[in-house]
Design an enzyme around this catalytic site. Sequence first.
Site, PDB file in Angstrom:
ATOM      1  N   THR B   1      -8.958 -69.769  -5.669  1.00 21.87           N
ATOM      2  CA  THR B   1     -10.200 -69.117  -6.220  1.00 21.87           C
ATOM      3  C   THR B   1     -10.425 -69.727  -7.578  1.00 21.87           C
ATOM      4  O   THR B   1      -9.517 -70.096  -8.473  1.00 21.87           O
ATOM      5  CB  THR B   1      -9.792 -67.800  -6.603  1.00 21.87           C
ATOM      6  OG1 THR B   1      -9.435 -67.028  -5.536  1.00 21.87           O
ATOM      7  CG2 THR B   1     -10.866 -66.929  -7.462  1.00 21.87           C
ATOM      8  N   ARG B  29     -10.550 -60.759   7.044  1.00 22.69           N
ATOM      9  CA  ARG B  29      -9.823 -60.555   5.762  1.00 22.69           C
ATOM     10  C   ARG B  29     -10.935 -60.916   4.529  1.00 22.69           C
ATOM     11  O   ARG B  29     -11.252 -61.834   4.230  1.00 22.69           O
ATOM     12  CB  ARG B  29      -8.503 -61.448   5.870  1.00 22.69           C
ATOM     13  CG  ARG B  29      -7.838 -61.017   4.665  1.00 22.69           C
ATOM     14  CD  ARG B  29      -7.871 -62.126   3.462  1.00 22.69           C
ATOM     15  NE  ARG B  29      -6.544 -62.005   2.521  1.00 22.69           N
ATOM     16  CZ  ARG B  29      -6.694 -62.617   1.450  1.00 22.69           C
ATOM     17  NH1 ARG B  29      -7.747 -63.481   1.219  1.00 22.69           N
ATOM     18  NH2 ARG B  29      -5.799 -62.668   0.557  1.00 22.69           N
ATOM     19  N   VAL B  30     -10.377 -60.100   3.402  1.00 18.83           N
ATOM     20  CA  VAL B  30     -11.069 -60.177   2.094  1.00 18.83           C
ATOM     21  C   VAL B  30     -10.270 -60.095   1.196  1.00 18.83           C
ATOM     22  O   VAL B  30      -9.114 -59.224   1.341  1.00 18.83           O
ATOM     23  CB  VAL B  30     -12.256 -59.215   1.696  1.00 18.83           C
ATOM     24  CG1 VAL B  30     -12.458 -59.451   0.508  1.00 18.83           C
ATOM     25  CG2 VAL B  30     -13.386 -59.327   2.820  1.00 18.83           C
ATOM     26  N   GLY B  31     -10.181 -60.776   0.191  1.00 20.58           N
ATOM     27  CA  GLY B  31      -8.839 -60.855  -0.864  1.00 20.58           C
ATOM     28  C   GLY B  31      -9.482 -60.163  -1.872  1.00 20.58           C
ATOM     29  O   GLY B  31     -10.447 -59.330  -1.925  1.00 20.58           O
ATOM     30  N   ASP B  32      -8.796 -60.311  -3.071  1.00 20.57           N
ATOM     31  CA  ASP B  32      -9.071 -59.833  -4.472  1.00 20.57           C
ATOM     32  C   ASP B  32     -10.245 -60.161  -5.039  1.00 20.57           C
ATOM     33  O   ASP B  32     -10.903 -59.400  -5.807  1.00 20.57           O
ATOM     34  CB  ASP B  32      -7.942 -59.910  -5.402  1.00 20.57           C
ATOM     35  CG  ASP B  32      -7.758 -61.444  -5.851  1.00 20.57           C
ATOM     36  OD1 ASP B  32      -7.570 -62.144  -5.041  1.00 20.57           O
ATOM     37  OD2 ASP B  32      -7.772 -61.481  -7.112  1.00 20.57           O
ATOM     38  N   THR B  52      -5.826 -64.809  -9.908  1.00 21.30           N
ATOM     39  CA  THR B  52      -5.481 -65.787  -8.838  1.00 21.30           C
ATOM     40  C   THR B  52      -4.418 -65.814  -8.406  1.00 21.30           C
ATOM     41  O   THR B  52      -3.485 -65.462  -9.155  1.00 21.30           O
ATOM     42  CB  THR B  52      -5.855 -67.368  -9.382  1.00 21.30           C
ATOM     43  OG1 THR B  52      -6.099 -68.154  -8.233  1.00 21.30           O
ATOM     44  CG2 THR B  52      -5.109 -67.893 -10.449  1.00 21.30           C
ATOM     45  N   GLY B  53      -4.267 -65.930  -7.175  1.00 20.73           N
ATOM     46  CA  GLY B  53      -2.889 -65.808  -6.594  1.00 20.73           C
ATOM     47  C   GLY B  53      -2.987 -65.309  -4.914  1.00 20.73           C
ATOM     48  O   GLY B  53      -4.121 -65.412  -4.350  1.00 20.73           O
ATOM     49  N   GLY B  55      -4.332 -62.629  -3.108  1.00 17.41           N
ATOM     50  CA  GLY B  55      -5.165 -61.472  -3.228  1.00 17.41           C
ATOM     51  C   GLY B  55      -4.684 -60.223  -2.284  1.00 17.41           C
ATOM     52  O   GLY B  55      -5.160 -59.277  -3.247  1.00 17.41           O
TER      53      GLY B  55
END
Lengths: 184, 137
Positions: B1, B29-32, B52-53, B55
């Site tokens: 990201t 899937r969706v992250g942060d 970042t990282g 999520g």
Amino acid sequence: LLFLPIVVNTWPWPQATEAAWDKLISSSSVLDAVETGCTQCEIDQCGGSVGFGGSPDENGETTLDAMIMDGGNMNIGAVGCVRGIKNAIGVARRVLENTEHTLLVGNLAKDFAVEMGFKEESLSTNHSQQMYNDWRKSNCQPNYRSNVTPNPKTSCGPYKPMRSHVQAEQNSRANLNINQSNHD
Amino acid sequence: TVGMISIDENGHVAAGTSTNGLNHKVPGRVGDSPIPGAGCYADNTVGGAVATGDGDVMMRFLPSFQVIESMRHGVSPTQAIEDALNRILKYYPTFNGALVAVSKDGYVGAACTGFSSFHYCVRSHSHQPTAVFSVKC
């Protein structure tokens, strides 16, 4: 105030920072600056973790997530799991500017993007296809499935849920190799 | 990201994120990154924060929002980030992630965990061309 204006971004991708800075100076718009900087990273495929051709999913497909927020009025535009559109931050900006909503997802976010004038095109590349092929050859490892059969630690899918499982007492994320080239 | 914060000379703040997420994620899937308060947050009266990282973990704690709220109460950007990371580490000791925050006055802070180090970029009239900073996790 000696420090303003300012642009900051995660990871060592100064070309994105410079693009945002140039836009901030020329347009005086912080939203334009953020959109331009993130777009530069999408074009450059920063670290393989931004833009097309990276992070294929279990099916080998690349999808994109993006968000932009205006700290003056708390307006937000965001897209999740967008297929077939390279400029995800641009679509997020359109959600912010051209809807009363906050987050659009999936195929319907792609439809919105096309309606807003964005070009639909494949997000796969030879590199992302090779990543996918290598993952399949390594028995689909690393793997984010849990409590399914067959065992996701040793086998590829398709998977079905196990009838019962033991609830872990402490959260422990498996070693999924999250690093500069594999992260959110 | 990539997570990005921009503040103009009048203190107007914007933040944004863009990502293709984790390798070999479960489809859908969706992250942060597109979750307000997780991937980023901005408030003209305080500043901006980006994360970042991992999520999947970060979106359970809204660390960018927490950082902004801590800064609102006078905590420095770096201390606010360390507090947010410590809250996550209490539940996920092996968590990988980093945050960068900028106060409305242009003071920058960063911290990370799980990586050996974390790099971030700063551009201002005092940093030209862009300066790349590193923090040890």
